[in-house]
Design a protein around this motif. Structure first.
Motif, mmCIF file in Angstrom:
data_model
loop_
_atom_site.group_PDB
_atom_site.id
_atom_site.type_symbol
_atom_site.label_atom_id
_atom_site.label_comp_id
_atom_site.label_asym_id
_atom_site.label_seq_id
_atom_site.Cartn_x
_atom_site.Cartn_y
_atom_site.Cartn_z
ATOM 1 N N ALA A 33 -24.685 -12.534 -33.861
ATOM 2 C CA ALA A 33 -25.907 -12.404 -34.667
ATOM 3 C C ALA A 33 -26.981 -13.308 -34.064
ATOM 4 O O ALA A 33 -26.819 -14.527 -34.028
ATOM 5 C CB ALA A 33 -25.623 -12.797 -36.112
ATOM 6 N N VAL A 34 -28.050 -12.712 -33.548
ATOM 7 C CA VAL A 34 -29.112 -13.496 -32.907
ATOM 8 C C VAL A 34 -30.109 -13.931 -33.982
ATOM 9 O O VAL A 34 -30.854 -13.131 -34.530
ATOM 10 C CB VAL A 34 -29.804 -12.683 -31.797
ATOM 11 C CG1 VAL A 34 -30.984 -13.460 -31.232
ATOM 12 C CG2 VAL A 34 -28.803 -12.358 -30.686
ATOM 13 N N SER A 35 -30.069 -15.236 -34.283
ATOM 14 C CA SER A 35 -30.752 -15.736 -35.472
ATOM 15 C C SER A 35 -32.012 -16.540 -35.169
ATOM 16 O O SER A 35 -32.502 -17.270 -36.031
ATOM 17 C CB SER A 35 -29.763 -16.535 -36.314
ATOM 18 O OG SER A 35 -28.977 -17.404 -35.509
ATOM 19 N N GLU A 56 -28.689 -18.530 -30.632
ATOM 20 C CA GLU A 56 -30.023 -19.129 -30.777
ATOM 21 C C GLU A 56 -30.672 -19.302 -29.403
ATOM 22 O O GLU A 56 -29.987 -19.580 -28.413
ATOM 23 C CB GLU A 56 -29.903 -20.494 -31.469
ATOM 24 C CG GLU A 56 -29.486 -20.417 -32.939
ATOM 25 C CD GLU A 56 -30.649 -20.079 -33.875
ATOM 26 O OE1 GLU A 56 -31.823 -20.242 -33.467
ATOM 27 O OE2 GLU A 56 -30.385 -19.651 -35.019
ATOM 28 N N ASN A 57 -32.017 -19.193 -29.368
ATOM 29 C CA ASN A 57 -32.773 -19.322 -28.114
ATOM 30 C C ASN A 57 -33.544 -20.625 -27.973
ATOM 31 O O ASN A 57 -33.859 -21.019 -26.863
ATOM 32 C CB ASN A 57 -33.844 -18.238 -28.003
ATOM 33 C CG ASN A 57 -33.277 -16.848 -27.913
ATOM 34 O OD1 ASN A 57 -32.563 -16.420 -28.811
ATOM 35 N ND2 ASN A 57 -33.593 -16.164 -26.834
ATOM 36 N N TYR A 58 -33.944 -21.206 -29.111
ATOM 37 C CA TYR A 58 -34.841 -22.361 -29.050
ATOM 38 C C TYR A 58 -34.072 -23.577 -29.526
ATOM 39 O O TYR A 58 -33.583 -23.613 -30.664
ATOM 40 C CB TYR A 58 -36.075 -22.128 -29.931
ATOM 41 C CG TYR A 58 -36.750 -20.823 -29.633
ATOM 42 C CD1 TYR A 58 -37.454 -20.639 -28.434
ATOM 43 C CD2 TYR A 58 -36.671 -19.761 -30.524
ATOM 44 C CE1 TYR A 58 -38.059 -19.432 -28.140
ATOM 45 C CE2 TYR A 58 -37.272 -18.551 -30.243
ATOM 46 C CZ TYR A 58 -37.961 -18.391 -29.054
ATOM 47 O OH TYR A 58 -38.549 -17.182 -28.767
ATOM 48 N N ARG A 219 -25.502 -8.674 -28.644
ATOM 49 C CA ARG A 219 -26.378 -9.706 -29.197
ATOM 50 C C ARG A 219 -27.464 -9.025 -30.036
ATOM 51 O O ARG A 219 -28.412 -8.475 -29.490
ATOM 52 C CB ARG A 219 -27.012 -10.523 -28.062
ATOM 53 C CG ARG A 219 -26.016 -11.116 -27.059
ATOM 54 C CD ARG A 219 -26.752 -11.914 -25.983
ATOM 55 N NE ARG A 219 -27.861 -11.171 -25.418
ATOM 56 C CZ ARG A 219 -27.781 -10.400 -24.336
ATOM 57 N NH1 ARG A 219 -26.653 -10.293 -23.672
ATOM 58 N NH2 ARG A 219 -28.849 -9.737 -23.919
ATOM 59 N N ILE A 220 -27.293 -9.083 -31.358
ATOM 60 C CA ILE A 220 -28.137 -8.273 -32.226
ATOM 61 C C ILE A 220 -28.987 -9.155 -33.146
ATOM 62 O O ILE A 220 -28.457 -9.968 -33.905
ATOM 63 C CB ILE A 220 -27.272 -7.322 -33.094
ATOM 64 C CG1 ILE A 220 -26.326 -6.493 -32.220
ATOM 65 C CG2 ILE A 220 -28.161 -6.425 -33.954
ATOM 66 C CD1 ILE A 220 -26.998 -5.548 -31.256
ATOM 67 N N GLY A 221 -30.303 -8.999 -33.054
ATOM 68 C CA GLY A 221 -31.224 -9.728 -33.920
ATOM 69 C C GLY A 221 -31.918 -8.786 -34.907
ATOM 70 O O GLY A 221 -31.575 -8.722 -36.085
ATOM 71 N N THR A 222 -32.885 -8.038 -34.400
ATOM 72 C CA THR A 222 -33.745 -7.197 -35.239
ATOM 73 C C THR A 222 -32.965 -6.261 -36.168
ATOM 74 O O THR A 222 -33.311 -6.126 -37.346
ATOM 75 C CB THR A 222 -34.675 -6.366 -34.331
ATOM 76 O OG1 THR A 222 -35.262 -7.248 -33.376
ATOM 77 C CG2 THR A 222 -35.772 -5.692 -35.139
ATOM 78 N N PRO A 227 -37.653 -7.220 -38.245
ATOM 79 C CA PRO A 227 -38.536 -7.694 -37.160
ATOM 80 C C PRO A 227 -38.784 -9.197 -37.263
ATOM 81 O O PRO A 227 -38.831 -9.756 -38.362
ATOM 82 C CB PRO A 227 -39.842 -6.921 -37.375
ATOM 83 C CG PRO A 227 -39.621 -5.987 -38.512
ATOM 84 C CD PRO A 227 -38.287 -6.251 -39.128
ATOM 85 N N ARG A 228 -38.922 -9.849 -36.090
ATOM 86 C CA ARG A 228 -39.155 -11.300 -36.086
ATOM 87 C C ARG A 228 -40.628 -11.631 -36.246
ATOM 88 O O ARG A 228 -41.488 -10.894 -35.804
ATOM 89 C CB ARG A 228 -38.667 -11.913 -34.766
ATOM 90 C CG ARG A 228 -37.178 -12.098 -34.698
ATOM 91 C CD ARG A 228 -36.752 -12.710 -33.390
ATOM 92 N NE ARG A 228 -36.887 -11.798 -32.275
ATOM 93 C CZ ARG A 228 -35.985 -10.898 -31.920
ATOM 94 N NH1 ARG A 228 -34.865 -10.787 -32.599
ATOM 95 N NH2 ARG A 228 -36.201 -10.109 -30.897
ATOM 96 N N ASP A 229 -40.884 -12.786 -36.862
ATOM 97 C CA ASP A 229 -42.242 -13.307 -37.003
ATOM 98 C C ASP A 229 -42.305 -14.605 -36.204
ATOM 99 O O ASP A 229 -41.647 -15.576 -36.549
ATOM 100 C CB ASP A 229 -42.509 -13.569 -38.489
ATOM 101 C CG ASP A 229 -43.855 -14.231 -38.710
ATOM 102 O OD1 ASP A 229 -44.609 -14.411 -37.726
ATOM 103 O OD2 ASP A 229 -44.140 -14.571 -39.868
HETATM 104 C C1 LIG Z 1 -33.821 -12.074 -29.057
HETATM 105 C C2 LIG Z 1 -32.664 -11.786 -28.193
HETATM 106 C C3 LIG Z 1 -31.714 -10.804 -28.533
HETATM 107 C C4 LIG Z 1 -31.808 -9.934 -29.766
HETATM 108 O O1 LIG Z 1 -32.723 -8.908 -29.580
HETATM 109 P P1 LIG Z 1 -32.941 -7.779 -30.696
HETATM 110 O O2 LIG Z 1 -33.671 -6.724 -29.947
HETATM 111 O O3 LIG Z 1 -33.741 -8.396 -31.780
HETATM 112 O O4 LIG Z 1 -31.605 -7.323 -31.164
HETATM 113 C C5 LIG Z 1 -30.619 -10.647 -27.693
HETATM 114 N N1 LIG Z 1 -30.469 -11.388 -26.571
HETATM 115 C C6 LIG Z 1 -31.361 -12.322 -26.208
HETATM 116 C C7 LIG Z 1 -31.130 -13.106 -24.959
HETATM 117 C C8 LIG Z 1 -32.487 -12.545 -26.992
HETATM 118 O O5 LIG Z 1 -33.374 -13.463 -26.612
#
Ligand SMILES: *Cc1c(COP(=O)(O)O)cnc(C)c1O
Length: 234
Positions: A33-35, A56-58, A219-222, A227-229
């Protein structure tokens, strides 16, 4: 059920269907879960449904959440670009790093890994579409870098990660993922002693294609959180 919990069950059934279509066992595919940009309350909604892997990215944002959610049996994955002055914090706080693309970064993650923790799991990021602007090594650089990293005692080289060039067509999406799978097979032959079992590939827009070509971690976020803000990010 919350929206986020509902999204989780939709994604899990899509993973199952994609795996079955590919004649694969759905248990081979882990949902990360990309949070990034999400509040810890939102992560907890997924946690309550059984989700344990979060990406997490940041770094600073991640450290805040790791602190808030400590004691909750979460496996944290760092998936963003890495500056060398951030390696200590990363290797002290994460179980996985997916975005390693330089020897110097791997060396620091290895040297700074606390003795009290098991080796850090890493994936090497491949610039599979060979785009100028993207992070990651080009495939030709992989054998040498992998060999150097495989010798590091505090690192377990688990596999490869990629973010291919944007593409909407599901058939076209499979091409870079198939190349990733071939690269992992080559690497397994080159380094038979390493636990090379991971292909970190597939996001909200190309998950099915990635699973069809052997992804073991999507790796799933959206598709989970909406959608991200980014407006509150500096
Ligand atoms: C943000 C991100 C994701 C998730 O992307 P979504 O399109 O929102 O599912 C996956 N991998 C990396 C490396 C990201 O930075």
């Amino acid at each position: 059920m919350t929206n986020i919990a509902n999204n989780l069950s939709i994604i899990c059934s899509k993973i199952n269907i994609a795996a079955q279509n590919a004649h694969r066992n759905p248990d081979e595919v882990t949902l990360l879960a990309v949070s990034k940009t999400r509040q810890s309350e939102e992560l907890m909604q997924l946690w309550q449904e059984g989700q344990r892997h979060f990406g997490e990215n940041y770094l600073q944002e991640a450290l805040d959440k790791i602190k808030l959610l400590q004691g909750n049996d979460i496996c944290w994955h760092f998936i963003g670009p890495i500056q060398s002055n951030k390696t200590r914090s990363i290797t002290e706080n994460f179980s996985w790093v997916h975005s390693v693309d330089r020897l110097k970064i791997a060396q620091r993650l290895n040297d700074q890994r606390p003795d009290s923790l098991p080796p850090l799991n890493i994936c090497l990021q491949i610039n599979i579409s060979e785009e100028q602007s993207k992070s990651g090594i080009i495939p030709a650089e992989l054998p040498k870098l992998a060999e150097q990293i495989a010798a590091m005692p505090n690192i377990r080289l688990r596999g490869l990660m990629a973010i291919p060039a944007n593409c909407e067509d599901p058939e076209q999406q499979r091409i870079p993922f198939a190349r990733m799978q071939a690269l992992l097979l080559q690497l397994q032959e080159q380094l038979p002693q390493q636990p090379l079992d991971t292909l970190s590939m597939g996001m909200s827009g190309d998950m099915d294609a990635a699973i069809a070509e052997g992804s073991t971690m999507v790796r799933i976020g959206t598709a989970l959180f909406g959608p991200r803000d980014y407006s509150n990010k500096i």
